[in-house]
Design a protein around this motif. Structure first.
Motif, PDB file in Angstrom:
ATOM      1  N   GLY A 199       0.836  -1.179   0.000  1.00 11.74           N
ATOM      2  CA  GLY A 199       0.000   0.000   0.000  1.00 11.74           C
ATOM      3  C   GLY A 199       0.877   1.236   0.000  1.00 11.74           C
ATOM      4  O   GLY A 199       2.098   1.161   0.158  1.00 11.74           O
ATOM      5  N   TYR A 200       0.239   2.389  -0.166  1.00  9.94           N
ATOM      6  CA  TYR A 200       1.001   3.639  -0.119  1.00  9.94           C
ATOM      7  C   TYR A 200       1.296   3.990   1.335  1.00  9.94           C
ATOM      8  O   TYR A 200       0.425   3.897   2.206  1.00  9.94           O
ATOM      9  N   PHE A 201       2.532   4.394   1.606  1.00  9.38           N
ATOM     10  CA  PHE A 201       2.915   4.757   2.970  1.00  9.38           C
ATOM     11  C   PHE A 201       4.115   5.691   2.908  1.00  9.38           C
ATOM     12  O   PHE A 201       4.725   5.894   1.855  1.00  9.38           O
ATOM     13  N   LYS A 202       4.441   6.284   4.064  1.00 10.70           N
ATOM     14  CA  LYS A 202       5.479   7.308   4.091  1.00 10.70           C
ATOM     15  C   LYS A 202       6.869   6.742   3.828  1.00 10.70           C
ATOM     16  O   LYS A 202       7.812   7.499   3.578  1.00 10.70           O
ATOM     17  N   GLY A 203       6.991   5.407   3.841  1.00 12.15           N
ATOM     18  CA  GLY A 203       8.296   4.800   3.602  1.00 12.15           C
ATOM     19  C   GLY A 203       8.867   5.084   2.232  1.00 12.15           C
ATOM     20  O   GLY A 203      10.091   5.061   2.050  1.00 12.15           O
ATOM     21  N   GLN A 254      -3.899   2.415  -5.330  1.00 15.59           N
ATOM     22  CA  GLN A 254      -4.580   2.985  -6.483  1.00 15.59           C
ATOM     23  C   GLN A 254      -3.527   3.616  -7.402  1.00 15.59           C
ATOM     24  O   GLN A 254      -2.438   3.995  -6.942  1.00 15.59           O
ATOM     25  N   PRO A 255      -3.796   3.735  -8.712  1.00 20.07           N
ATOM     26  CA  PRO A 255      -2.792   4.317  -9.615  1.00 20.07           C
ATOM     27  C   PRO A 255      -2.297   5.695  -9.185  1.00 20.07           C
ATOM     28  O   PRO A 255      -1.111   6.021  -9.374  1.00 20.07           O
ATOM     29  N   GLU A 256      -3.175   6.501  -8.587  1.00 22.44           N
ATOM     30  CA  GLU A 256      -2.737   7.810  -8.112  1.00 22.44           C
ATOM     31  C   GLU A 256      -1.673   7.666  -7.019  1.00 22.44           C
ATOM     32  O   GLU A 256      -0.740   8.477  -6.936  1.00 22.44           O
ATOM     33  N   GLU A 257      -1.811   6.645  -6.197  1.00 17.86           N
ATOM     34  CA  GLU A 257      -0.823   6.397  -5.153  1.00 17.86           C
ATOM     35  C   GLU A 257       0.463   5.844  -5.740  1.00 17.86           C
ATOM     36  O   GLU A 257       1.569   6.162  -5.264  1.00 17.86           O
ATOM     37  N   THR A 258       0.345   4.998  -6.762  1.00 11.94           N
ATOM     38  CA  THR A 258       1.541   4.515  -7.459  1.00 11.94           C
ATOM     39  C   THR A 258       2.347   5.683  -7.993  1.00 11.94           C
ATOM     40  O   THR A 258       3.577   5.728  -7.846  1.00 11.94           O
ATOM     41  N   GLN A 261       2.327   8.789  -6.963  1.00 14.44           N
ATOM     42  CA  GLN A 261       2.929   9.540  -5.863  1.00 14.44           C
ATOM     43  C   GLN A 261       4.125   8.795  -5.280  1.00 14.44           C
ATOM     44  O   GLN A 261       5.137   9.414  -4.913  1.00 14.44           O
ATOM     45  N   ALA A 262       4.036   7.464  -5.184  1.00 15.63           N
ATOM     46  CA  ALA A 262       5.178   6.682  -4.698  1.00 15.63           C
ATOM     47  C   ALA A 262       6.384   6.877  -5.604  1.00 15.63           C
ATOM     48  O   ALA A 262       7.518   7.058  -5.128  1.00 15.63           O
ATOM     49  N   HIS A 263       6.165   6.838  -6.915  1.00 11.40           N
ATOM     50  CA  HIS A 263       7.252   7.056  -7.884  1.00 11.40           C
ATOM     51  C   HIS A 263       7.893   8.433  -7.680  1.00 11.40           C
ATOM     52  O   HIS A 263       9.127   8.562  -7.698  1.00 11.40           O
TER      53      HIS A 263
END
Length: 340
Positions: free
Chosen positions: A231-235, A266-270, A272-274
């Motif tokens: 999942g998306y996280f601050k890491g 979600q793709p938006e989180e992907t 942001q992770a990138h």
């Protein structure tokens, strides 16, 4: 050969992630509950939309062994789902190798492949190392591990997953298992197990008995990030600050749903992770091979492509088996739109 690693002979879970007899994420996770889980299972079995699988064959570019042998360093081949073949410093590395027909404990039941792998395990050249993110069936394929054992020098795995490999018959001397932030070096390639937000287990009674991880791969002046499942996280920001910028981020984009918000993105989180990782080129993975969710099979590609255009990010969406070279950022087309 390595530093700060645990070998398969040391199932030592003296890890900050191991508490109360299980590995745990640092943050409190969303709980679906028993009734919620039943609803998900019912929809997955009896109420799936028809477009979760393609209606036409997924294009696959067959890979020949000779093609791999002459390929330049820093070549990348997507074999399907989260299985990536990397050529680094003249050696070959595989992430989460899944070659079986189904991502399931049974080969007569469970999610079936949309396409065949572009190359068989028998045709692969010798593999320097297999990099594993966690033990779920769509990432840890028992048959593939056994077939790869003889031709692979090293298996890199999160804590506990290495013990599973040894139980299956992989020689313990070939296996290293790492906790988050631990690193190892193999013939000039440096690998670091980094945090992810997910879970583990292959049965009803082994939940979170092994760790999950993402990976930082450094070789030949290139920095590559492999997300595994998360999942998306601050890491992501912390990994980007410590190891970025990355020449390539291979980040999961698929099998998401609002009903399991913590363990897939979600793709938006992907996207942001990138960006958090300070990535230069994003290759979305964990899509296009298995039917593991309720969204249309092509939706992850459409959404991440639109996001890349909107945010000015460089995206690679290669066909299965298509060769990429990180020294020359490739142009890849929207091949999935031809199947709609």
């Amino acid at each position: 050969m390595a530093d700060c690693t645990l070998t398969a002979q040391q199932p030592d879970h003296a890890s900050p992630q191991y508490r109360g007899g299980k590995f745990r994420n640092p943050v409190r996770m969303h709980k679906t509950g028993f009734l919620g889980a039943l609803r998900i299972v019912y929809r997955m079995l009896f109420d799936k939309p028809r477009d979760t699988a393609p209606s036409k064959p997924v294009p696959v570019r067959a890979i020949m062994r000779q093609q791999l042998l002459v390929a330049p360093n820093n070549s990348v081949f997507r074999l399907g789902h989260s299985t990536i073949l990397l050529k680094l410093d003249g050696q070959f590395w595989l992430t989460d190798p899944v070659f079986s027909e189904r991502a399931s404990p049974f080969q007569w039941l469970g999610p079936r492949r949309f396409h065949q792998p572009p190359i068989s395990i028998a045709d692969l050249p010798p593999i320097k190392g297999v990099i594993l993110s966690h033990d779920h069936y769509d990432h840890l394929d028992h048959a593939a591990v056994l077939a790869l054992a003889a031709k692979t020098e090293h298996f890199l795995a999160p804590l506990g997953v290495g013990d599973t490999l040894v139980k299956w018959g992989v020689p313990a001397a070939k296996v290293q298992q790492l906790d988050w932030w631990q690193s190892t070096a193999v013939d000039g390639v440096r690998l670091t197990a980094t945090p992810a937000q997910h879970f583990s287990g292959r049965g009803l009674a082994d939940g979170n008995q092994t760790l999950w991880a993402s990976w930082v791969i450094q070789a030949g002046g290139q920095r590559i990030f492999f997300s595994g499942d998360t999942g998306y996280f601050k890491g992501f920001k912390e990994i980007g600050d410590k190891y970025g910028p990355f020449d390539l981020t291979m980040v999961e984009t698929g099998a998401y749903d609002p009903q399991w918000p913590d363990i897939h993105m979600q793709p938006e989180e992907t996207m942001q992770a990138h960006i958090d990782l300070r990535g230069k080129l994003l290759m979305p993975i964990h899509n296009g091979t298995f039917d593991l969710a309720l969204h249309a099979w092509n939706e992850p590609f459409d959404r991440i492509s639109a996001l890349a255009d909107a945010r000015g990010q460089t995206l690679a969406t290669p066909e299965i088996g298509q060769q990429l070279n990180l020294r020359h950022i490739p142009a890849t087309g929207k091949w999935w739109q031809q199947l709609l």
